[in-house]
Design an enzyme around this catalytic site. Structure first.
Site, PDB file in Angstrom:
ATOM      1  N   THR A  11       0.903  -1.285  -0.304  1.00  0.00           N
ATOM      2  CA  THR A  11      -0.317   0.044   0.127  1.00  0.00           C
ATOM      3  C   THR A  11       0.967   1.290   0.118  1.00  0.00           C
ATOM      4  O   THR A  11      -0.042   2.319   0.165  1.00  0.00           O
ATOM      5  CB  THR A  11      -0.794  -0.141   1.014  1.00  0.00           C
ATOM      6  OG1 THR A  11      -0.896  -0.127   2.851  1.00  0.00           O
ATOM      7  CG2 THR A  11      -2.246  -0.929   1.410  1.00  0.00           C
ATOM      8  N   GLY A  12       2.160   0.943   0.536  1.00  0.00           N
ATOM      9  CA  GLY A  12       3.072   2.493   0.384  1.00  0.00           C
ATOM     10  C   GLY A  12       3.573   3.053  -1.291  1.00  0.00           C
ATOM     11  O   GLY A  12       2.633   2.473  -2.130  1.00  0.00           O
ATOM     12  N   GLN A  13       4.103   3.995  -0.975  1.00  0.00           N
ATOM     13  CA  GLN A  13       4.706   4.656  -2.423  1.00  0.00           C
ATOM     14  C   GLN A  13       5.914   3.600  -3.286  1.00  0.00           C
ATOM     15  O   GLN A  13       5.066   3.383  -4.425  1.00  0.00           O
ATOM     16  CB  GLN A  13       5.758   5.518  -2.173  1.00  0.00           C
ATOM     17  CG  GLN A  13       6.298   6.051  -3.452  1.00  0.00           C
ATOM     18  CD  GLN A  13       7.712   7.028  -3.664  1.00  0.00           C
ATOM     19  OE1 GLN A  13       7.624   8.168  -3.127  1.00  0.00           O
ATOM     20  NE2 GLN A  13       8.665   6.525  -2.495  1.00  0.00           N
ATOM     21  N   ASP A  14       6.266   3.006  -2.639  1.00  0.00           N
ATOM     22  CA  ASP A  14       7.163   1.682  -3.245  1.00  0.00           C
ATOM     23  C   ASP A  14       6.954   0.790  -3.649  1.00  0.00           C
ATOM     24  O   ASP A  14       6.754   0.070  -4.773  1.00  0.00           O
ATOM     25  CB  ASP A  14       8.203   1.441  -2.783  1.00  0.00           C
ATOM     26  CG  ASP A  14       9.234   2.584  -3.145  1.00  0.00           C
ATOM     27  OD1 ASP A  14       9.228   3.719  -3.329  1.00  0.00           O
ATOM     28  OD2 ASP A  14      10.476   2.169  -2.290  1.00  0.00           O
ATOM     29  N   ALA A  87       8.063  -3.674   3.465  1.00  0.00           N
ATOM     30  CA  ALA A  87       6.919  -3.212   4.388  1.00  0.00           C
ATOM     31  C   ALA A  87       8.382  -1.694   5.996  1.00  0.00           C
ATOM     32  O   ALA A  87       8.728  -2.882   6.030  1.00  0.00           O
ATOM     33  CB  ALA A  87       6.224  -3.856   5.242  1.00  0.00           C
ATOM     34  N   ALA A  88       7.460  -1.671   5.958  1.00  0.00           N
ATOM     35  CA  ALA A  88       8.185  -0.354   7.023  1.00  0.00           C
ATOM     36  C   ALA A  88       8.058   0.506   7.651  1.00  0.00           C
ATOM     37  O   ALA A  88       6.855   1.116   7.522  1.00  0.00           O
ATOM     38  CB  ALA A  88       9.750  -0.083   6.831  1.00  0.00           C
ATOM     39  N   GLN A  89       8.121   0.557   9.428  1.00  0.00           N
ATOM     40  CA  GLN A  89       7.901   1.718   9.923  1.00  0.00           C
ATOM     41  C   GLN A  89       8.830   3.069   8.918  1.00  0.00           C
ATOM     42  O   GLN A  89       9.932   3.092   9.729  1.00  0.00           O
ATOM     43  CB  GLN A  89       7.308   2.502  11.298  1.00  0.00           C
ATOM     44  CG  GLN A  89       7.040   3.212  12.025  1.00  0.00           C
ATOM     45  CD  GLN A  89       8.176   4.617  12.027  1.00  0.00           C
ATOM     46  OE1 GLN A  89       7.727   5.353  10.984  1.00  0.00           O
ATOM     47  NE2 GLN A  89       9.100   5.172  13.228  1.00  0.00           N
ATOM     48  N   SER A 135      18.403   0.614   2.832  1.00  0.00           N
ATOM     49  CA  SER A 135      18.275   2.380   2.943  1.00  0.00           C
ATOM     50  C   SER A 135      19.181   2.585   3.230  1.00  0.00           C
ATOM     51  O   SER A 135      20.764   2.748   3.806  1.00  0.00           O
ATOM     52  CB  SER A 135      17.581   3.201   4.234  1.00  0.00           C
ATOM     53  OG  SER A 135      17.464   4.008   4.365  1.00  0.00           O
ATOM     54  N   GLU A 137      19.820   5.327   4.487  1.00  0.00           N
ATOM     55  CA  GLU A 137      20.194   6.447   6.155  1.00  0.00           C
ATOM     56  C   GLU A 137      20.447   5.040   6.611  1.00  0.00           C
ATOM     57  O   GLU A 137      21.490   5.507   7.866  1.00  0.00           O
ATOM     58  CB  GLU A 137      18.954   5.781   6.487  1.00  0.00           C
ATOM     59  CG  GLU A 137      17.145   7.385   6.706  1.00  0.00           C
ATOM     60  CD  GLU A 137      18.557   8.754   6.811  1.00  0.00           C
ATOM     61  OE1 GLU A 137      18.494   8.755   7.733  1.00  0.00           O
ATOM     62  OE2 GLU A 137      18.383   9.498   6.122  1.00  0.00           O
ATOM     63  N   TYR A 159      15.331   4.011  12.798  1.00  0.00           N
ATOM     64  CA  TYR A 159      15.391   3.438  11.990  1.00  0.00           C
ATOM     65  C   TYR A 159      15.771   3.428  11.331  1.00  0.00           C
ATOM     66  O   TYR A 159      16.468   2.117  10.938  1.00  0.00           O
ATOM     67  CB  TYR A 159      14.702   4.611  10.626  1.00  0.00           C
ATOM     68  CG  TYR A 159      14.365   3.972   9.890  1.00  0.00           C
ATOM     69  CD1 TYR A 159      13.323   3.454   9.375  1.00  0.00           C
ATOM     70  CD2 TYR A 159      15.434   4.827   8.789  1.00  0.00           C
ATOM     71  CE1 TYR A 159      13.123   3.029   8.200  1.00  0.00           C
ATOM     72  CE2 TYR A 159      15.073   4.341   7.074  1.00  0.00           C
ATOM     73  CZ  TYR A 159      14.183   3.574   6.806  1.00  0.00           C
ATOM     74  OH  TYR A 159      13.647   3.127   5.740  1.00  0.00           O
ATOM     75  N   HIS A 189      13.762   8.836  -2.523  1.00  0.00           N
ATOM     76  CA  HIS A 189      13.147   8.754  -4.090  1.00  0.00           C
ATOM     77  C   HIS A 189      12.001   8.548  -3.515  1.00  0.00           C
ATOM     78  O   HIS A 189      11.066   8.130  -3.009  1.00  0.00           O
ATOM     79  CB  HIS A 189      13.347   7.332  -4.846  1.00  0.00           C
ATOM     80  CG  HIS A 189      13.159   6.050  -4.484  1.00  0.00           C
ATOM     81  ND1 HIS A 189      14.128   5.435  -3.383  1.00  0.00           N
ATOM     82  CD2 HIS A 189      12.409   4.887  -3.681  1.00  0.00           C
ATOM     83  CE1 HIS A 189      13.243   4.675  -2.486  1.00  0.00           C
ATOM     84  NE2 HIS A 189      12.451   4.159  -2.654  1.00  0.00           N
TER      85      HIS A 189
END
Ligand code: NAP
Ligand code: F7E
Length: 338
Positions: A11-14, A87-89, A135, A137, A159, A189
């Site tokens: 359901t997320g962007q990617d 999937a991730a917060q 990521s 990050e 994160y 992105h």
């Protein structure tokens, strides 16, 4: 028979761009969604509607990265060839408010999924392939510029620490059990589907709403941070390419350009003929306890081994997002009868 893919975080962007890509390649695509009190499927509904019975293009299954039993059940039911774990917060600032939850979903969640796949492969003599959404990050307080696959990690948020844990678990399942497991180390992105509380979308959405008179001001945090921003549609292609290789590996995916939040503001507000210096304020609430000052990726490995390269430039990305948000703001105006 086409391949079967399972996407967590569909359901997320990617997830939405990846599902579109895999469907266009003839995959049967299954997505994992978590239960919520209101629908969260706005980005993927267009792939679910089908007027021909039995011809559903995207099938959804309830599940959560915190629920190992559920993850195992979905793997058994779907019997995928490829699992893409998106999937991730995924919000860095929010991970400081919810460190334990973030570690559970982003870190341990990956271990739960890897175990489910290892066990399934062993019992059914299968070789499910696994993609982990790593990521930039993880590079955090960067040891070198640009960052490549060999650059040491120095994570600067709950994160990023959780993503580093997930990265090494993925490497370890590859080395210990021979799992085809890859880490995509993706730099930022964006797209018109980007979540509204990430800085790029926050800027383009607010600029458009200010333009049509729905909003007066925009409050941001650190304007000096620099990021390597690409287009999400280009980046999901790299995920798929990594999964088609003869051998699993880890790849940096980036444009190789870095720009500050200020530069993003310049382009976005200029496109609407607005001066952001009169409209943007700084609110310490949006600052992070520890910041990542600069990210800039070297994706030479992906460019030479996968044949991947980004197609959308920074300027085109900003323009695409501003134009889409202007259309949304105008719709909002009309729906309010203004
Ligand atoms: P996103 O838009 O925030 O989507 C995250 C997805 O994960 C959503 O579908 C969300 O479901 C789902 N999710 C959250 N918690 C979950 C849980 N406990 N169990 C199951 N699903 C859960 O993120 P994105 O930008 O598409 O990014 C996709 C992945 O790439 C993430 O893992 C992110 O950390 C990573 N990544 C992103 C970037 C980037 O710049 N976009 C760069 C590097 C890595 P709901 O819709 O219900 O919230
Ligand atoms: O922040 C600064 C902020 O939240 C970018 C996620 O997809 O990419 C993303 O993480 C920069 C930071 O993205 C605001 O301090 C200023 O320096 O858009 P962001 P992120 O933290 O880089 C990585 C690769 C991921 O993996 C993550 O999942 O912008 N900034 N003012 C602000 N950021 C936000 N969100 N809001 C502000 O008001």
């Amino acid at each position: 028979m086409g391949k079967v893919a399972l996407i967590t975080g569909v359901t997320g962007q990617d997830g939405s761009y990846l599902a579109e890509l895999l469907i266009s390649k003839g995959y049967a695509v299954h997505g994992m969604v978590r239960r919520s009190s209101s629908f969260a499927t706005g980005r993927i509904d267009h792939m679910r509607r089908s007027f021909e019975p039995g011809k559903q293009r995207l099938e959804l299954h309830y599940g959560d990265m915190g629920d190992a039993t559920g993850l195992r059940g979905i793997i058994e039911k779907v019997q995928p060839d490829e699992v893409y774990n998106l999937a991730a917060q995924s919000h860095v600032r929010i991970s400081f408010d919810q460190p334990e939850y973030t570690a559970d979903v982003v870190g341990l969640g990956v271990l739960r999924l890897l175990e489910a796949i290892r066990d399934y492969n062993q019992r059914h003599n299968r070789a499910i392939r696994f993609y982990q959404a790593g990521s930039s990050e993880m590079f955090g307080k960067v040891a070198e510029v640009p960052q490549r696959e060999t650059t040491p990690f120095h994570p600067r948020s709950p994160y990023a620490c959780a993503k580093a844990y997930a990265h090494w678990q993925t490497v370890n399942y590859r080395e210990a059990y021979g799992l085809f497991a890859v880490n995509g180390i993706l730099f930022n992105h964006e797209s018109p589907r980007r979540g509204e509380n990430f800085v790029t979308r926050k800027i383009t959405r607010s600029a458009a709403r200010i333009k049509v008179g729905l909003q007066q001001k925009l409050m941001l945090g650190n304007l000096d941070a620099k990021r390597d921003w690409g287009f999400a549609g280009d980046y999901v292609e790299a995920m798929w390419m990594m999964m088609q290789q003869p051998e699993p590996g880890d790849y940096v995916i980036a444009t190789g350009e870095t720009h500050s939040v200020r530069e993003f503001l310049d382009l976005a507000f200029d496109r609407l003929k607005l001066d952001w210096r009169e409209l943007v304020g700084v609110d310490p609430r949006y600052m992070r306890p520890s910041e990542v000052d600069i990210l800039c990726g070297d994706s030479s490995k992906a460019r030479s081994l996968l044949g991947w390269k980004p197609r959308v430039s920074f300027e085109e990305l900003v323009a695409m997002m501003v134009d889409a948000d202007l259309e949304l703001a105008q719709m909002e105006l009309r729906s309010r009868g203004l």
